[in-house]
Design a protein around this motif. Structure first.
Motif, mmCIF file in Angstrom:
data_model
loop_
_atom_site.group_PDB
_atom_site.id
_atom_site.type_symbol
_atom_site.label_atom_id
_atom_site.label_comp_id
_atom_site.label_asym_id
_atom_site.label_seq_id
_atom_site.Cartn_x
_atom_site.Cartn_y
_atom_site.Cartn_z
ATOM 1 N N ARG A 1 0.854 -1.192 0.000
ATOM 2 C CA ARG A 1 0.000 0.000 0.000
ATOM 3 C C ARG A 1 0.885 1.235 0.000
ATOM 4 N N TRP B 1 -1.922 5.770 2.291
ATOM 5 C CA TRP B 1 -2.977 4.854 2.718
ATOM 6 C C TRP B 1 -2.756 4.427 4.156
ATOM 7 N N VAL B 2 -1.514 4.083 4.499
ATOM 8 C CA VAL B 2 -1.208 3.645 5.865
ATOM 9 C C VAL B 2 -1.478 4.781 6.846
ATOM 10 N N ARG C 1 -8.132 5.179 12.644
ATOM 11 C CA ARG C 1 -8.195 4.348 13.857
ATOM 12 C C ARG C 1 -8.046 5.210 15.106
ATOM 13 N N GLU D 1 -3.555 7.295 6.462
ATOM 14 C CA GLU D 1 -4.998 7.498 6.556
ATOM 15 C C GLU D 1 -5.642 6.458 7.480
ATOM 16 N N GLN D 2 -5.216 5.198 7.367
ATOM 17 C CA GLN D 2 -5.747 4.148 8.235
ATOM 18 C C GLN D 2 -5.404 4.427 9.693
#
Length: 84
Positions: free
Chosen positions: A28, A32-33, A40, A35-36
């Protein structure tokens, strides 16, 4: 889906390297990481503050437990655990 917004942040080089390593492992992008991770964090913090607000609201309604009641409850739990 809403339009993405660009946010800029500064992180140290060690964290950047760890982020890139994780992104590569996941196949990824770094974005993306991140954003995750932010999603969270926001979810967990929102749940925490909602929990705190529940307690504040209960206290405002007078739904309180006295020190003596709490100590009695704790002692009964302790005795029950020792008995098992």
């Amino acid at each position: 889906m809403s339009k993405p917004i660009v946010i800029t942040s500064r992180i140290d080089s060690e964290l950047t390297q760890a982020l890139d390593k994780l992104a590569a492992r996941l196949k990824r992008s770094r974005a993306w990481v991140v954003e995750q991770a932010v999603a969270r964090y926001v979810e967990e913090e929102s749940e925490f503050w909602a929990f705190i607000q529940e307690g504040v609201d209960a206290a405002d309604r007078g739904e309180l437990v006295s020190q003596e009641e709490m100590e009695a409850w704790f002692e009964s739990r302790r005795h029950r655990a020792v008995a098992e």
